[in-house]
Design a protein around this motif. Sequence first.
Motif, mmCIF file in Angstrom:
data_model
loop_
_atom_site.group_PDB
_atom_site.id
_atom_site.type_symbol
_atom_site.label_atom_id
_atom_site.label_comp_id
_atom_site.label_asym_id
_atom_site.label_seq_id
_atom_site.Cartn_x
_atom_site.Cartn_y
_atom_site.Cartn_z
ATOM 1 N N LEU A 66 0.841 -1.196 0.000
ATOM 2 C CA LEU A 66 0.000 0.000 0.000
ATOM 3 C C LEU A 66 0.877 1.248 0.000
ATOM 4 O O LEU A 66 1.911 1.289 0.687
ATOM 5 C CB LEU A 66 -0.915 0.030 1.225
ATOM 6 C CG LEU A 66 -1.899 -1.125 1.411
ATOM 7 C CD1 LEU A 66 -1.251 -2.277 2.180
ATOM 8 C CD2 LEU A 66 -3.138 -0.657 2.156
ATOM 9 N N VAL A 67 0.460 2.240 -0.755
ATOM 10 C CA VAL A 67 1.125 3.541 -0.760
ATOM 11 C C VAL A 67 0.105 4.569 -0.285
ATOM 12 O O VAL A 67 -0.957 4.727 -0.895
ATOM 13 C CB VAL A 67 1.648 3.907 -2.158
ATOM 14 C CG1 VAL A 67 2.303 5.290 -2.133
ATOM 15 C CG2 VAL A 67 2.651 2.853 -2.638
ATOM 16 N N ASN A 68 0.425 5.203 0.823
ATOM 17 C CA ASN A 68 -0.484 6.179 1.433
ATOM 18 C C ASN A 68 -1.880 5.583 1.649
ATOM 19 O O ASN A 68 -2.905 6.242 1.445
ATOM 20 C CB ASN A 68 -0.565 7.443 0.576
ATOM 21 C CG ASN A 68 0.795 8.065 0.357
ATOM 22 O OD1 ASN A 68 1.665 8.035 1.229
ATOM 23 N ND2 ASN A 68 1.015 8.630 -0.827
ATOM 24 N N GLY A 69 -1.893 4.301 2.039
ATOM 25 C CA GLY A 69 -3.145 3.630 2.354
ATOM 26 C C GLY A 69 -3.870 3.007 1.183
ATOM 27 O O GLY A 69 -4.880 2.327 1.371
ATOM 28 N N GLU A 70 -3.371 3.196 -0.028
ATOM 29 C CA GLU A 70 -4.013 2.653 -1.224
ATOM 30 C C GLU A 70 -3.276 1.411 -1.701
ATOM 31 O O GLU A 70 -2.050 1.428 -1.866
ATOM 32 C CB GLU A 70 -4.024 3.709 -2.334
ATOM 33 C CG GLU A 70 -4.648 3.239 -3.637
ATOM 34 C CD GLU A 70 -4.587 4.296 -4.727
ATOM 35 O OE1 GLU A 70 -4.660 3.924 -5.913
ATOM 36 O OE2 GLU A 70 -4.444 5.487 -4.381
ATOM 37 N N VAL A 71 -3.994 0.316 -1.940
ATOM 38 C CA VAL A 71 -3.379 -0.932 -2.367
ATOM 39 C C VAL A 71 -2.800 -0.766 -3.772
ATOM 40 O O VAL A 71 -3.501 -0.366 -4.706
ATOM 41 C CB VAL A 71 -4.396 -2.091 -2.345
ATOM 42 C CG1 VAL A 71 -3.756 -3.365 -2.908
ATOM 43 C CG2 VAL A 71 -4.900 -2.337 -0.928
ATOM 44 N N ARG A 72 -1.513 -1.073 -3.928
ATOM 45 C CA ARG A 72 -0.836 -0.967 -5.218
ATOM 46 C C ARG A 72 -0.366 -2.330 -5.743
ATOM 47 O O ARG A 72 -0.219 -2.501 -6.946
ATOM 48 C CB ARG A 72 0.377 -0.031 -5.096
ATOM 49 C CG ARG A 72 0.011 1.386 -4.708
ATOM 50 C CD ARG A 72 -0.726 2.126 -5.805
ATOM 51 N NE ARG A 72 -1.033 3.498 -5.438
ATOM 52 C CZ ARG A 72 -0.195 4.517 -5.553
ATOM 53 N NH1 ARG A 72 1.033 4.307 -6.030
ATOM 54 N NH2 ARG A 72 -0.554 5.731 -5.179
ATOM 55 N N GLN A 73 -0.069 -3.247 -4.825
ATOM 56 C CA GLN A 73 0.293 -4.609 -5.212
ATOM 57 C C GLN A 73 -0.582 -5.567 -4.419
ATOM 58 O O GLN A 73 -0.834 -5.349 -3.227
ATOM 59 C CB GLN A 73 1.752 -4.930 -4.880
ATOM 60 C CG GLN A 73 2.792 -4.299 -5.775
ATOM 61 C CD GLN A 73 4.192 -4.771 -5.406
ATOM 62 O OE1 GLN A 73 4.680 -4.479 -4.324
ATOM 63 N NE2 GLN A 73 4.836 -5.488 -6.313
ATOM 64 N N GLU A 74 -1.019 -6.630 -5.061
ATOM 65 C CA GLU A 74 -1.789 -7.650 -4.361
ATOM 66 C C GLU A 74 -1.545 -8.986 -5.048
ATOM 67 O O GLU A 74 -1.830 -9.140 -6.240
ATOM 68 C CB GLU A 74 -3.279 -7.306 -4.347
ATOM 69 C CG GLU A 74 -4.086 -8.167 -3.416
ATOM 70 C CD GLU A 74 -5.411 -7.535 -3.042
ATOM 71 O OE1 GLU A 74 -6.011 -7.980 -2.043
ATOM 72 O OE2 GLU A 74 -5.837 -6.592 -3.734
ATOM 73 N N GLY A 75 -0.990 -9.923 -4.320
ATOM 74 C CA GLY A 75 -0.673 -11.223 -4.885
ATOM 75 C C GLY A 75 -0.730 -12.301 -3.827
ATOM 76 O O GLY A 75 -1.217 -12.085 -2.714
#
Length: 282
Positions: free
Chosen positions: A173-182
């Motif tokens: 997460l960057v600044n609370g936003e999911v950017r990678q998910e695996g």
Amino acid sequence: MTEHRRILLDGAVVDVVRDGDRLRAADGREVLADDAVHLPPVVPSKIIAVHLNHRSRVTEFGTKLPAAPTYFHKPTSSLNAHHGAVVRPEGCKWLNYEGEIAIVIGRVTRNVSPKEAADHIAGYTIANDFGLHDFRDTDAGSMLRVKGSDTLCPLGPGLVEDWDFRGKAIRTLVNGEVRQEGSTDEMEWDMHYLVADIARTITLFPGDVLLSGTPAGSRPVRPGDVVSVEVDGLGTLTNDIVAGPVPIRTDVGAQPTESEEVLSTALGGDWEFRGVRPPRRS
């Protein structure tokens, strides 16, 4: 599962065990985990990372996995910890996060099978394999500065024993936003395989770290961003991105570049062939 951490407590380096929201030293002293000054949970003699392992990352780059894993080395001077500051040097733009799971060796390991490797692993922790892609053109494939510059290997918050790596989710997460998910289920080569592969020719010592690869979605971050990596059962590793106080020296060495290879890697694949215009970074 037991989680061990290394912290600064009353000015000294102390090994502690997590008990809920508290960290307890062997002498009975306690501190809230959120208040502790964390150190890397282990002191490795070497840090070895696999290039590509998650299938989503391979698809993102439009490439194919090699027949066997390939690796690079991060010097121990790149070590960082939970809540440590990750420095983007002045003059550089393309600092990318890569949320990963780190394997920690527990005993001297050499020439073992994948099945035997399980008995040589002390536990697991979270890693963020930051890359400074501005130097990708000048490292001749070694990625020494790209992945080995100071502060670019946060580990933590703790070392977790008896953790089963199968079927575990990993998120960045960057600044609370999911950017990678695996998930670990999309890894081509599992943790035991990686240990056995490296140990064919390289002796691994207690505390040594192997980084197991990142899923799709690695992108640049900038000073002021907060990056967190969450892994089921291992917790959350959080780091702040800060600006370096001095510029990269110009009187020695190759300088940061912004070639197609740099941009393509930083932005997640062959953007130039998809008509994507690279964003301005500052």
